[in-house]
Write a protein that holds these residues in place. Structure first.
Motif, PDB file in Angstrom:
ATOM      1  N   THR A 170       0.834  -1.202   0.000  1.00 47.38           N
ATOM      2  CA  THR A 170       0.000   0.000   0.000  1.00 47.38           C
ATOM      3  C   THR A 170       0.870   1.254   0.000  1.00 47.38           C
ATOM      4  N   ASN A 171       0.250   2.376  -0.315  1.00 44.11           N
ATOM      5  CA  ASN A 171       0.959   3.652  -0.283  1.00 44.11           C
ATOM      6  C   ASN A 171       1.563   3.895   1.087  1.00 44.11           C
ATOM      7  N   GLU A 172       0.804   3.534   2.140  1.00 45.65           N
ATOM      8  CA  GLU A 172       1.245   3.827   3.502  1.00 45.65           C
ATOM      9  C   GLU A 172       2.536   3.085   3.820  1.00 45.65           C
ATOM     10  N   THR A 173       2.576   1.806   3.465  1.00 50.93           N
ATOM     11  CA  THR A 173       3.763   1.002   3.760  1.00 50.93           C
ATOM     12  C   THR A 173       4.976   1.534   2.997  1.00 50.93           C
ATOM     13  N   ASN A 174       4.775   1.783   1.706  1.00 48.86           N
ATOM     14  CA  ASN A 174       5.883   2.288   0.890  1.00 48.86           C
ATOM     15  C   ASN A 174       6.365   3.640   1.398  1.00 48.86           C
ATOM     16  N   PHE A 175       5.427   4.477   1.799  1.00 43.60           N
ATOM     17  CA  PHE A 175       5.783   5.797   2.322  1.00 43.60           C
ATOM     18  C   PHE A 175       6.628   5.660   3.583  1.00 43.60           C
ATOM     19  N   MET A 176       6.216   4.743   4.459  1.00 42.01           N
ATOM     20  CA  MET A 176       6.941   4.555   5.720  1.00 42.01           C
ATOM     21  C   MET A 176       8.367   4.098   5.462  1.00 42.01           C
TER      22      MET A 176
END
Lengths: 171, 525
Positions: B327-333
């Motif tokens: 997800t975007n969230e995981t990649n962002f983190m």
């Protein structure tokens, strides 16, 4: 307003106790002369009346195959949620498409209400007259497809308790 | 705008709307079988008959259009059309039509997989007779395979022709047609062209009865045992909206969910049957640490401590590998955590397929490539040479996909590393080469947002519960941050992501809802 109930005051006649004693003994002797109703379980077994709801069975059709089509109606109707069916495509190719791959009833959950046999569109599941199926572990009281079909073989002639074989006491 | 009166309801509709559409939009229930909003109107089932004032016979509402009439012809001097949908004549006619439809329909609901979501069952219950007056023998035909995945049960078919229209109009392959005439009519596939296109699974969905069945779901379960959760397909970058049907920890089937901006009403078979590859995996349930070539279970605290020790002091020497499957969230983190270089896996390319109806299967078979590049702008093209240049010895990898071969370049990268951390949900080849495995969530367990190739952000909802001690992927990465930099929950994280990447600002799950939102500034409103 609350009513006050006075406790019973025994009379002189009551305080003698002997008339009451005689009355009680009269009942005892009356029953001594009557026919006995005690059943010597487990040597002797009670035959339940027609329509008794005991252990389940899965019926077989004329070809000896399981009648159940795994439609899940019984488990949907079950108020105790004790029926667990895994359906599958049947190995036979003569019109019977569907059969239960696994069919389990948790007898400890079951409340023997008979809704499953009422819901069944194929008259495949039925409750029998068997009432003595206690066991020592919980696992043994989850009865599977083969167990339920065995019950059919034992009870199809409606002589489970009059059949002398079943009268022997199990260890 | 023509003024239409349906029963007691007076509504203004657009010129050329059908009576059925107007009724359905305004909550008036008219039964129908052959009508489908995506398909051409044929009016063959006759189930949607209504009475239109001024017309001698009952009309099929799906094929009766409302238009403006001259003032002198208006009904009651006011209405352009007056329709009765609930009067005695209509109800009686529905009963009669159902009797015709049920002439040859077997009473096999207990074994039919459509039971519980069958329009014929519902409407028979609502409008039909309790007993059949048909004494003759029902027509019986054996089941047939129309394609490798689709079986037809001719006895149940009511010849609504939805499936034939689907293959003509949506997939454009025209495999199905109505064979023979009258009483002998049946749905058949062309002899030399079986129904094997990639949209074939949809015909089982649009079949209003249990005639067309997907072999993947046939006799698997009953619909009332399954729970439904809306989610997004993760097998290509189109991001079709789906409903996942599951029981306990197992998904039984995926159905398309309507979203006019993404997939319309349909989905492809790649996505439909794609969930099977996540079944029976060797799952990672607890953090695993490799010592002397053998993995042993360790606690989360120890695992996080081990990674922090490696990262501390050498933050510039750590490479991170983000994944278009996350997800975007995981990649962002991960992108925010890694100070060294950020790389990714080679793209999974396949054939791009576009159907005449506009339905598209993207060539990019990963769900979130665009989102990954949006939230990790510093992704390097050639990871191997960058790693060489910067002498990187520690790598943190978000595992991409199951059963992927490790190619030459990756082998080279991995052999150079002193410490490999893989965040995976299964024992993949990549995970086996790691020194430390952190158990993340499998595709149908994840929650977050993904961005499709058209720039539409969609809410990926978790369907199944977490497995063992595994944790959401963003949460694992959150633990690696210093205490002050951590996010308290995923909403905070999305806020933080929006601050750094303005195109994602103002995004919340609530705003995205079932249908998702396009990226071009609409998120803020």
């Amino acid at each position: 307003m609350a009513t006050i109930i006075k406790s019973y005051e025994p009379t002189f006649w009551d305080k003698l106790y002997i008339p009451a004693l005689v009355q009680g003994l009269l009942v005892t002797f009356k029953h001594l002369l009557r026919k006995k109703v005690t059943i010597q379980y487990p040597e002797e077994k009670l035959i339940p009346p027609e329509g008794y709801r005991g252990l389940h069975r899965l019926n077989k059709d004329a070809n000896g195959r399981i009648k159940c089509v795994a439609c899940d109606m019984c488990s949907a109707a079950c108020p105790a949620d004790c029926i667990d069916i895994i359906p599958g495509s049947s190995p036979w190719d003569d019109g019977k498409e569907r059969y239960p791959v696994s069919f389990e009833i948790d007898l400890l959950k079951c409340i023997f209400c008979g809704f499953c046999e009422m819901a069944c569109p194929e008259e495949a599941i039925e409750l029998t007259e068997i009432y003595d199926f206690s066991d020592y572990t919980r696992e043994k009281l989850i009865i599977d497809k083969d167990g339920l079909l065995d019950v059919y073989d034992k009870t199809k002639d409606k002589n489970y308790y009059s059949n002398s074989q079943n009268l022997t006491i199990k260890e | 705008m023509p003024l239409l009166k349906i029963d007691d309801l007076e509504i203004e509709v657009k010129n050329g709307t059908t009576v059925l559409e107007a009724a359905l939009e305004n909550g008036i229930d008219i039964p129908y079988y052959c009508y489908h909003p995506a398909l051409e109107i044929v009016g063959s089932c006759r189930m949607c008959l209504v009475q239109v004032e001024g017309m001698p016979k009952l009309q099929v509402s799906c094929n009766t259009f409302v238009g403006e009439v001259p003032p002198e012809r208006k009904v009651d001097g006011n209405f352009d059309m007056v329709v009765q949908t609930q009067n005695d004549l209509v109800i009686q006619e529905r009963k009669n039509i159902l009797e015709f439809l049920l002439l040859n329909h077997p009473l096999d609901c207990p074994v039919c997989d459509q039971a519980g979501e069958c329009y014929l069952q519902d409407y028979s219950f609502k409008f039909g007779n309790a007993h059949s007056r048909f004494d003759e023998d029902k027509r019986v035909r054996p089941n047939e395979y129309l394609g490798s995945q689709i079986v037809i049960n001719h006895n149940r078919c009511i010849l609504c022709s939805r499936c034939t229209r689907f293959t003509r109009e949506i997939s454009g392959t025209s495999e199905l047609f109505v064979d023979e005439r009258g009483y002998s009519s049946k749905i058949a596939a062309l002899e030399d062209r079986p129904l094997n296109n990639l949209l074939a699974g949809n015909v089982a969905d649009i079949c209003p009865v249990g005639a067309l069945l997907s072999t993947d779901y046939v006799h698997k379960n009953r619909i009332w045992n399954l729970q439904k959760k809306s989610s997004v397909c993760q097998d290509c970058s189109v991001g079709c909206n789906i409903d996942a049907f599951y029981q306990k920890r197992k998904i039984f089937r995926l159905n398309p969910r309507e979203n006019q901006d993404v997939n319309g009403y349909f989905m492809c078979d790649i996505g439909r049957y794609g969930f099977h590859r996540f079944e029976d995996l060797e799952r990672v349930a607890r953090p695993l640490f490799k010592s002397n070539g053998i993995f042993s279970e360790i606690s989360w605290d120890t695992a996080i401590e081990k990674i922090s020790n490696k990262f501390n002091g050498a933050e510039e020497k750590v490479a991170g590998v983000v994944s278009p499957f996350h997800t975007n969230e995981t990649n962002f983190m991960l992108g925010r955590l890694i100070k060294g270089i950020i790389g990714t896996f080679p793209h999974i390319e396949d054939e791009e397929i576009t159907y005449p109806s506009g339905f598209r299967i993207s060539s990019d078979r990963s769900p979130n490539k665009r989102g990954m590049h949006d939230v990790c702008p510093s992704i390097v093209d050639d990871l191997a040479s960058e790693i060489n240049d910067k002498e990187i010895r520690v790598i943190y990898i978000l595992d991409n996909e199951i059963d992927k071969e490790i190619d030459e370049t990756w082998n080279k990268i991995l052999t150079k590393m002193d410490f490999i951390v893989v965040q995976a949900y299964a024992m993949t080849r990549l995970a086996k080469s790691a020194h430390l495995i952190l158990p993340g969530l499998a595709p149908f367990e994840r929650e977050g947002t993904i961005t499709n190739d058209q720039g539409r952000v969609q809410w990926l909802r978790s369907v199944l519960p977490n497995n063992g001690e595994s944790r959401p992927d963003w949460e694992i990465l959150n633990l690696l941050y210093k205490t002050g930099e951590r996010f308290s929950d995923i909403n905070e994280l999305m806020k933080g992501m929006g601050e750094q990447f303005p195109s994602y600002s103002g995004m919340t799950f609530f705003k995205l809802g079932d249908q998702g939102l396009p990226l071009n500034g609409n998120l803020k409103t």
